[in-house]
Each structure stands twice: as C-alpha cells, then as structure tokens.
Design an enzyme around this catalytic site. Structure first.
Site: not given
Ligand code: AMP
Ligand code: ZN
Length: 114
Positions: A31, A87, A93-94, A100, A102
């Site tokens: 997002i 992460n 940085g999670q 997930h 990236h």
């Molecule tokens: P992390 O910081 O590794 O936990 O990554 C979490 C990721 O989820 C970040 O890059 C956010 O931009 C992404 N994110 C959070 N909410 C959503 C959402 N509703 N749809 C898609 N991505 C999201």
C-alpha cells in the site's frame, strides 16, 4: 488470528491489489510502495514472522521463495535485478505481525540498509 491485517487480506475481508495466489500463498501490491515494484507475498496461514517457522514449514517457505521469484520475473525484474526482504521483530523493522516477504525492484536499491 482474529485481529491480523494480513489474515483479513488473505480471507478477502480487506481488499488488496492482488497479483498472484495459490492455495497456500497470496501476493499483493504494498500500500506504500518503496520502489517502482513493491509486492508482498504472504502465507495464507497466520505465522507471526520468521521467528515462528519450524522444520514443518520447509515446503511452505520453499513455495514462498519460488513464487516470489516467479512474480519478480513476471514483473520484468530479472534483467536489472531485485531484492527480497523479510523483516523480523522490532530491530528488523517488522510492523505487521504476519510473515511477509517484500519483493522490491525497478530501481537501484541502496546497501547496506538503514
Ligand atoms: P514490514 O514493515 O516489513 O512489517 O512491512 C509491512 C508492509 O505492509 C509495509 O511495507 C506496509 O506499507 C504494508 N502494508 C500495510 N498495510 C497494508 C495494506 N492494507 N495493504 C498492503 N500493504 C500494506
Ligand atoms: Zn495473520
């Protein structure tokens, strides 16, 4: 997991911009993209992060990685390269507590990470 954002996305309760899906995994555009291509791939099953995976998850983690590679190729990233990031925890940085990976590409990415 009742209150997990990515479980709700996997269940279709919260919309996402889906790019790929199997019985075990779903991938969708981040997002808040940090690169021209920024896709997340997640297991449908709730796993809080890398710290929670076990030997029983070897097949799932293999599928996660090979599907991520397939997505990177479909997105046209193979020639210039790309980066996969997972992460883990606060120092890692999670920010979302559902495993997930990236998929980042479309520009030169700095190293080392901040
Ligand atoms: P992390 O910081 O590794 O936990 O990554 C979490 C990721 O989820 C970040 O890059 C956010 O931009 C992404 N994110 C959070 N909410 C959503 C959402 N509703 N749809 C898609 N991505 C999201
Ligand atoms: Zn979850």
């Amino acid at each position: 997991m009742n209150d997990c954002l990515f479980c709700k996305i996997a269940a279709g309760e919260i919309p996402c911009n889906e790019v790929f899906s199997t019985d075990n995994l779903i991938a969708f555009h981040d997002i808040s993209p940090q690169a021209p291509t920024h896709i997340l791939i997640i297991p449908r099953r709730h796993i809080s992060g890398l710290d929670e995976i076990s030997n029983n998850d070897q097949e799932l983690m293999g599928e996660l990685l090979t599907c991520a590679k397939t997505i990177a190729t479909k997105e046209g990233l193979q020639d210039n390269g790309y980066r996969f990031v997972i992460n883990q925890g606060s120092d890692g940085g999670q920010t979302v507590g559902h495993l997930h990976l990236h998929i980042l590409g479309g520009r030169a990415l700095a190293w080392p990470p901040g």
